[in-house]
Design an enzyme around this catalytic site. Structure first.
Site, PDB file in Angstrom:
ATOM      1  N   GLU A   1      -8.749 -32.275  60.156  1.00 57.76           N
ATOM      2  CA  GLU A   1      -8.953 -33.553  60.857  1.00 57.76           C
ATOM      3  C   GLU A   1     -10.441 -33.743  61.115  1.00 57.76           C
ATOM      4  O   GLU A   1     -11.130 -32.822  61.550  1.00 57.76           O
ATOM      5  CB  GLU A   1      -8.258 -33.589  62.226  1.00 57.76           C
TER       6      GLU A   1
ATOM      7  N   GLU B   1      -3.672 -27.416  66.753  1.00 57.79           N
ATOM      8  CA  GLU B   1      -4.463 -27.369  67.984  1.00 57.79           C
ATOM      9  C   GLU B   1      -3.706 -26.813  69.198  1.00 57.79           C
ATOM     10  O   GLU B   1      -3.468 -27.535  70.170  1.00 57.79           O
ATOM     11  CB  GLU B   1      -4.999 -28.764  68.325  1.00 57.79           C
TER      12      GLU B   1
HETATM   13  C1  FCB Z   1      -6.621 -34.361  67.686  1.00 60.68           C
HETATM   14  C2  FCB Z   1      -5.145 -34.449  67.416  1.00 60.68           C
HETATM   15  C3  FCB Z   1      -4.734 -35.689  66.656  1.00 60.68           C
HETATM   16  C4  FCB Z   1      -5.502 -36.909  67.116  1.00 60.68           C
HETATM   17  C5  FCB Z   1      -6.983 -36.633  67.155  1.00 60.68           C
HETATM   18  C6  FCB Z   1      -7.827 -37.815  67.561  1.00 60.68           C
HETATM   19  O1  FCB Z   1      -6.843 -33.538  68.793  1.00 60.68           O
HETATM   20  O2  FCB Z   1      -4.728 -33.329  66.674  1.00 60.68           O
HETATM   21  O3  FCB Z   1      -3.354 -35.842  66.806  1.00 60.68           O
HETATM   22  O4  FCB Z   1      -5.010 -37.370  68.312  1.00 60.68           O
HETATM   23  O5  FCB Z   1      -7.247 -35.561  68.007  1.00 60.68           O
END
Ligand code: FCB
Length: 457
Positions: free
Chosen positions: A362, A166
């Protein structure tokens, strides 16, 4: 509610990040990172929480890996802490730092769990920040050297490498609005950071290829940007602006080769882009084998030609764009729950860009789960199960529409240090009691175990 099966070989797992779980902030020669500095700065992180101890995963990794195996995880995405490997971000490599990831990798492989490495999940060595951090070109060059050092040690056993997690957050939250480390508030610096992060990705990709890697990619958090009113031309303009600054500023240089013209023009109104050097875009566009997608919630925007917009993290958009307040039900982060946004996002990337295998690196939700410190009773997180179920159906829908989606990694294996929110937001499918470090799989962990064993819902 039944009958959903994922493709054969679909990969199921969970994700974490070094600073959020490892603790052991001073062990075995680890250097300082910008998150050590930031979390110790009063007022920056909820209740002054730091990652000093976190989930103590550095010492408990063997038990954690055993638990992953018990839950049936097929893959585990973790990040390597740069300041463990090079305490000052450049110069000599600290073998004891590499030893930890060596042990972790062997523990995973010993249990048949596929390790997926992220080389940078936000914990920049503080020494490099003192020299400009991601606004300095040399940081990108140092990153490639660091990547090569990690690859030299683990490349014989790790098949899938991702460079950055990210970069949107690193650049806009780290250097734009300052909500994340290093806490800089400077719109021009945010764009310089975007470019140097992308350059770092490109240079590290070259270094890993030179080492012989099979699979290298990057993880983005592309946004599903929606208009408040689908009929409004002003809202359509706002969507285009935010989409440019959130999505196309990363996806175009990575997958097409070069920044889009409208994004270039926006950036040039804020800062003279002297940091983009001839040849950089070619380096950034080096082919990748995998694009990681992190998705949590959609973004709704309205155009405000009257200049009364409400800010937001995007440099230069404050006046012209209003970010709409999320509509419930919300997660504990205050984020909207909209699984359809994930289908739209995956389809859009597959449609608008040249083919590249995708993986959800994620997806998950924070809820205020109540645990029991004796670890004997279950944590019943039905709301998390509903969130995950909805998003898996949305992912499946994208596959049904032809998207090349290879796997799903839940965020997160463990409750952990949620950046500026500290430990008060719980994303884990496994509950962590921070006083005892006891782990208790929540109902969602048992549910996920079942999903994995059926390869479906
Ligand atoms: C993302 C991050 C991860 C975590 C989630 C909730 O942006 O990559 O580390 O904090 O959000």
């Amino acid at each position: 509610m039944s009958g959903i099966r994922f493709p054969e070989n679909f990969l199921w797992g969970a994700a974490t990040a070094a600073y959020q779980i490892e603790g052991a902030a001073r062990d075995d020669g680890r250097g300082e990172s910008i998150w050590d500095t930031f979390s110790r700065t009063p007022g920056k992180v909820y209740a002054g929480h730091t990652g000093d101890v976190a989930c103590d995963h550095y010492h408990r990794y063997a038990d954690d890996v055993a638990m992953m195996a018990e839950l049936g995880l097929q893959a585990y995405r973790f990040s390597v802490s740069w300041p463990r490997i090079q305490p000052d971000g450049s110069g000599p490599v600290n073998p004891r730092g590499l030893d930890f990831y060596d042990r972790l990798t062997d523990a995973l492989l010993g249990r048949g769990i596929d390790p997926i490495v992220t080389l940078y999940h936000w914990d920049l060595p503080q020494t490099l920040q003192d020299r400009g951090g991601w606004t300095a070109r040399e940081t990108a060059e140092h990153f490639a050297t660091y990547a090569a050092a990690v690859y030299a040690r683990l490349g014989d056993r790790i098949g899938t490498w991702t460079t950055l997690n990210e970069p949107w957050c690193s650049a806009y939250l780290g250097y734009g609005n300052g909500v994340h480390a290093p806490g800089v508030q400077d719109p021009g610096a945010a764009f310089s950071a975007v470019h140097h992060l992308l350059l770092a990705h490109g240079l590290a990709t070259q270094a890993l290829r030179a080492g012989g890697t099979e699979r290298v990619g990057i993880t983005l958090n592309p946004a599903d940007v929606r208009p408040a009113d689908a009929e409004s031309a002003a809202d359509a303009d706002a969507v285009r602006l935010v989409d440019g600054l959130h999505n196309r500023i990363f996806l175009d240089p990575l997958l097409v080769g070069g920044y889009p013209d409208d994004v270039r023009e926006h950036v040039a109104r804020i800062v003279e882009p002297v940091f983009v050097v001839d040849g950089d875009e070619k380096i950034i566009a080096a082919p990748i084998d995998l694009l990681g997608i992190n998705y949590y919630a959609p973004t709704y925007v309205a155009g405000r030609p009257d200049g009364a917009g409400g800010g937001g993290a995007y440099p230069g958009t404050a006046a012209a764009v209003e970010f709409l307040p999320p509509v419930g039900p919300l997660t504990d982060m205050g984020w909207m729950i909209e699984p359809a946004g994930l289908t739209r996002l995956l389809e859009r990337i597959a449609t608008d860009y040249p083919p590249v295998p995708l993986m959800i690196t994620e997806n998950g939700a924070a809820f205020p789960d109540k645990g029991s410190s004796d670890g004997t009773s279950q944590v019943r997180d039905e709301d998390r199960i509903a969130y995950l179920d909805g998003h898996l159906r949305a992912a499946h829908e994208a596959i049904a529409r032809g998207v090349d989606l290879r796997g799903y990694l839940v965020w997160s294996l463990l409750d952990n240090f949620e950046w500026a929110e500290g430990y008060r937001k719980r994303f884990g499918i496994v509950h962590v009691d921070y006083l005892t470090q006891r782990r208790t799989p929540k109902s969602s962990a048992r549910w996920y175990q079942e999903v994995i064993s059926r390869n479906g819902l």
